[in-house]
Design a protein around this motif. Structure first.
Motif, PDB file in Angstrom:
ATOM      1  N   ILE A 189      -8.981  -0.035 -10.689  1.00 42.00           N
ATOM      2  CA  ILE A 189      -7.288  -0.892 -10.637  1.00 42.00           C
ATOM      3  C   ILE A 189      -7.022  -0.952  -9.826  1.00 42.00           C
ATOM      4  O   ILE A 189      -6.231  -2.274  -9.439  1.00 42.00           O
ATOM      5  CB  ILE A 189      -6.327   0.052 -11.931  1.00 42.00           C
ATOM      6  N   PHE A 190      -7.226  -0.365  -8.771  1.00 38.43           N
ATOM      7  CA  PHE A 190      -6.750   0.062  -7.666  1.00 38.43           C
ATOM      8  C   PHE A 190      -7.596  -0.079  -6.111  1.00 38.43           C
ATOM      9  O   PHE A 190      -8.798  -0.380  -6.665  1.00 38.43           O
ATOM     10  CB  PHE A 190      -6.030   1.339  -7.303  1.00 38.43           C
ATOM     11  N   ILE A 191      -6.841  -0.847  -5.468  1.00 38.62           N
ATOM     12  CA  ILE A 191      -7.666  -0.977  -4.317  1.00 38.62           C
ATOM     13  C   ILE A 191      -7.488  -0.165  -2.982  1.00 38.62           C
ATOM     14  O   ILE A 191      -6.449   0.131  -2.228  1.00 38.62           O
ATOM     15  CB  ILE A 191      -8.197  -2.700  -4.038  1.00 38.62           C
ATOM     16  N   TYR A 192      -8.755   0.180  -2.306  1.00 38.13           N
ATOM     17  CA  TYR A 192      -8.748   0.771  -0.564  1.00 38.13           C
ATOM     18  C   TYR A 192      -8.222   0.620  -0.552  1.00 38.13           C
ATOM     19  O   TYR A 192      -9.305  -0.683   0.608  1.00 38.13           O
ATOM     20  CB  TYR A 192     -10.363   1.984  -0.889  1.00 38.13           C
ATOM     21  N   CYS A 193      -7.127   0.813   0.618  1.00 38.92           N
ATOM     22  CA  CYS A 193      -7.073  -0.047   2.231  1.00 38.92           C
ATOM     23  C   CYS A 193      -6.787   0.516   3.623  1.00 38.92           C
ATOM     24  O   CYS A 193      -6.607   0.404   4.374  1.00 38.92           O
ATOM     25  CB  CYS A 193      -5.111   0.003   1.744  1.00 38.92           C
ATOM     26  N   GLY A 194      -7.930   1.518   3.892  1.00 31.56           N
ATOM     27  CA  GLY A 194      -7.331   2.536   4.301  1.00 31.56           C
ATOM     28  C   GLY A 194      -6.954   3.511   4.865  1.00 31.56           C
ATOM     29  O   GLY A 194      -6.631   3.780   3.802  1.00 31.56           O
ATOM     30  N   GLU A 195      -6.660   3.895   6.472  1.00 26.38           N
ATOM     31  CA  GLU A 195      -5.978   5.340   5.761  1.00 26.38           C
ATOM     32  C   GLU A 195      -4.384   4.151   7.046  1.00 26.38           C
ATOM     33  O   GLU A 195      -4.463   3.381   8.156  1.00 26.38           O
ATOM     34  CB  GLU A 195      -6.289   6.222   6.660  1.00 26.38           C
ATOM     35  N   ASP A 196      -3.148   5.031   6.816  1.00 21.86           N
ATOM     36  CA  ASP A 196      -2.106   5.052   7.585  1.00 21.86           C
ATOM     37  C   ASP A 196      -2.431   5.176   9.008  1.00 21.86           C
ATOM     38  O   ASP A 196      -3.388   5.490   9.324  1.00 21.86           O
ATOM     39  CB  ASP A 196      -0.816   5.065   6.659  1.00 21.86           C
ATOM     40  N   LYS A 197      -1.601   5.206   9.777  1.00 26.92           N
ATOM     41  CA  LYS A 197      -1.122   5.749  11.167  1.00 26.92           C
ATOM     42  C   LYS A 197      -1.632   7.486  11.721  1.00 26.92           C
ATOM     43  O   LYS A 197      -2.014   8.169  12.473  1.00 26.92           O
ATOM     44  CB  LYS A 197      -0.235   5.630  12.667  1.00 26.92           C
ATOM     45  N   LYS A 198      -1.052   8.334  10.404  1.00 26.66           N
ATOM     46  CA  LYS A 198      -1.367   9.436  10.373  1.00 26.66           C
ATOM     47  C   LYS A 198      -3.003   9.600   9.671  1.00 26.66           C
ATOM     48  O   LYS A 198      -2.934  11.205   9.756  1.00 26.66           O
ATOM     49  CB  LYS A 198       0.041   9.775   9.293  1.00 26.66           C
ATOM     50  N   GLY A 199      -3.388   9.449   9.569  1.00 27.37           N
ATOM     51  CA  GLY A 199      -5.115   9.016   8.964  1.00 27.37           C
ATOM     52  C   GLY A 199      -4.302   9.724   7.513  1.00 27.37           C
ATOM     53  O   GLY A 199      -5.970   9.836   6.215  1.00 27.37           O
ATOM     54  N   ASN A 200      -4.085   9.102   6.236  1.00 27.62           N
ATOM     55  CA  ASN A 200      -3.073   9.207   4.913  1.00 27.62           C
ATOM     56  C   ASN A 200      -3.934   8.156   3.972  1.00 27.62           C
ATOM     57  O   ASN A 200      -3.454   6.748   4.570  1.00 27.62           O
ATOM     58  CB  ASN A 200      -1.735   9.695   4.588  1.00 27.62           C
ATOM     59  N   GLN A 201      -5.144   8.292   3.688  1.00 25.04           N
ATOM     60  CA  GLN A 201      -5.517   7.418   2.531  1.00 25.04           C
ATOM     61  C   GLN A 201      -5.016   5.960   1.959  1.00 25.04           C
ATOM     62  O   GLN A 201      -3.557   7.390   1.506  1.00 25.04           O
ATOM     63  CB  GLN A 201      -6.465   7.593   2.098  1.00 25.04           C
ATOM     64  N   LEU A 202      -4.280   5.233   2.059  1.00 24.77           N
ATOM     65  CA  LEU A 202      -3.826   4.320   1.573  1.00 24.77           C
ATOM     66  C   LEU A 202      -4.706   3.388  -0.165  1.00 24.77           C
ATOM     67  O   LEU A 202      -5.217   3.081   0.198  1.00 24.77           O
ATOM     68  CB  LEU A 202      -3.426   2.673   2.208  1.00 24.77           C
TER      69      LEU A 202
ATOM     70  N   PRO B  56       0.896  -1.221   0.219  1.00 23.60           N
ATOM     71  CA  PRO B  56       0.371  -0.303   0.218  1.00 23.60           C
ATOM     72  C   PRO B  56       0.893   1.144   0.246  1.00 23.60           C
ATOM     73  O   PRO B  56       1.641   1.497   0.635  1.00 23.60           O
ATOM     74  CB  PRO B  56      -0.831  -0.072   1.001  1.00 23.60           C
ATOM     75  N   GLN B  57       0.576   2.685  -0.782  1.00 19.36           N
ATOM     76  CA  GLN B  57       0.875   3.418  -0.400  1.00 19.36           C
ATOM     77  C   GLN B  57      -0.034   4.611  -0.531  1.00 19.36           C
ATOM     78  O   GLN B  57      -0.956   4.326  -1.063  1.00 19.36           O
ATOM     79  CB  GLN B  57       1.969   3.984  -2.052  1.00 19.36           C
ATOM     80  N   THR B  58       0.851   5.665  -0.144  1.00 22.35           N
ATOM     81  CA  THR B  58      -0.970   6.561   0.041  1.00 22.35           C
ATOM     82  C   THR B  58      -1.005   7.674  -1.201  1.00 22.35           C
ATOM     83  O   THR B  58      -0.056   7.042  -2.346  1.00 22.35           O
ATOM     84  CB  THR B  58       0.182   7.794   0.568  1.00 22.35           C
ATOM     85  N   LEU B  59      -2.098   7.945  -1.736  1.00 27.86           N
ATOM     86  CA  LEU B  59      -2.487   8.506  -2.941  1.00 27.86           C
ATOM     87  C   LEU B  59      -0.980   9.416  -2.826  1.00 27.86           C
ATOM     88  O   LEU B  59      -1.060   9.849  -4.129  1.00 27.86           O
ATOM     89  CB  LEU B  59      -3.881   8.779  -2.763  1.00 27.86           C
ATOM     90  N   ASP B  60      -0.995  10.381  -2.465  1.00 20.30           N
ATOM     91  CA  ASP B  60       0.267  11.812  -2.560  1.00 20.30           C
ATOM     92  C   ASP B  60       0.727  11.009  -2.862  1.00 20.30           C
ATOM     93  O   ASP B  60       2.354  11.376  -4.055  1.00 20.30           O
ATOM     94  CB  ASP B  60       0.000  12.550  -1.462  1.00 20.30           C
ATOM     95  N   SER B  61       1.588   9.492  -2.646  1.00 15.88           N
ATOM     96  CA  SER B  61       3.462   9.835  -2.422  1.00 15.88           C
ATOM     97  C   SER B  61       2.609   8.688  -3.997  1.00 15.88           C
ATOM     98  O   SER B  61       3.846   8.918  -4.643  1.00 15.88           O
ATOM     99  CB  SER B  61       4.062   8.466  -1.508  1.00 15.88           C
ATOM    100  N   ILE B  62       1.659   8.729  -4.715  1.00 12.08           N
ATOM    101  CA  ILE B  62       1.563   7.639  -6.157  1.00 12.08           C
ATOM    102  C   ILE B  62       1.786   9.256  -6.436  1.00 12.08           C
ATOM    103  O   ILE B  62       2.696   9.376  -7.508  1.00 12.08           O
ATOM    104  CB  ILE B  62       0.503   6.640  -6.147  1.00 12.08           C
ATOM    105  N   LEU B  63       0.627  10.247  -6.362  1.00 11.73           N
ATOM    106  CA  LEU B  63       0.783  11.196  -6.881  1.00 11.73           C
ATOM    107  C   LEU B  63       2.613  11.726  -7.438  1.00 11.73           C
ATOM    108  O   LEU B  63       2.187  12.214  -8.534  1.00 11.73           O
ATOM    109  CB  LEU B  63       0.283  12.282  -7.338  1.00 11.73           C
ATOM    110  N   ASP B  64       3.265  11.696  -6.274  1.00 11.51           N
ATOM    111  CA  ASP B  64       4.168  12.112  -6.296  1.00 11.51           C
ATOM    112  C   ASP B  64       5.346  12.278  -7.435  1.00 11.51           C
ATOM    113  O   ASP B  64       6.120  12.392  -8.619  1.00 11.51           O
ATOM    114  CB  ASP B  64       4.818  12.528  -5.220  1.00 11.51           C
ATOM    115  N   GLU B  65       4.902  10.363  -7.713  1.00  9.15           N
ATOM    116  CA  GLU B  65       6.046   9.748  -7.761  1.00  9.15           C
ATOM    117  C   GLU B  65       5.679   9.440  -9.516  1.00  9.15           C
ATOM    118  O   GLU B  65       6.690   9.110 -10.195  1.00  9.15           O
ATOM    119  CB  GLU B  65       6.068   8.441  -7.590  1.00  9.15           C
ATOM    120  N   VAL B  66       4.115   9.356  -9.730  1.00 14.44           N
ATOM    121  CA  VAL B  66       3.924   9.215 -11.372  1.00 14.44           C
ATOM    122  C   VAL B  66       3.783  10.907 -12.083  1.00 14.44           C
ATOM    123  O   VAL B  66       4.960  10.421 -12.657  1.00 14.44           O
ATOM    124  CB  VAL B  66       2.702   9.283 -10.967  1.00 14.44           C
ATOM    125  N   LEU B  67       3.953  12.373 -11.648  1.00 16.09           N
ATOM    126  CA  LEU B  67       5.095  13.344 -11.193  1.00 16.09           C
ATOM    127  C   LEU B  67       6.309  13.184 -12.559  1.00 16.09           C
ATOM    128  O   LEU B  67       6.316  13.865 -12.771  1.00 16.09           O
ATOM    129  CB  LEU B  67       3.812  14.108 -10.719  1.00 16.09           C
TER     130      LEU B  67
END
Length: 71
Positions: A58-71, A22-33
């Motif tokens: 294609i992607f599956i929502y996995c909940g949130e990490d400890k900081k509340g970021n969506q995975l 699992p990755q946060t959407l923000d980290s995925i976006l940063d890497e994609v850009l």
């Protein structure tokens, strides 16, 4: 694969297949850009990517990490 010609979703899919965790959407976006060579993405591009990402199926929502970021 030529990342400059691939869509943002294609790049995200490729990255997630490689990482296999699992990755946060923000980290995925940063890497994609970064892979796409986009330094300053406007808010419309970011919003469109997030909507396309969530609706793709294609992607599956996995909940949130400890900081509340969506995975």
């Amino acid at each position: 694969m030529n990342e400059k010609n691939d869509s943002l979703l294609e790049i995200a899919s490729m990255l997630m297949r490689r990482k296999k965790k699992p990755q946060t959407l923000d980290s995925i976006l940063d890497e994609v850009l970064e892979k796409k060579g986009i330094e300053d993405a406007d808010e419309h591009l970011v919003a469109q990517f997030e909507v396309d990402f969530m609706l793709s199926g294609i992607f599956i929502y996995c909940g949130e990490d400890k900081k509340g970021n969506q995975l």
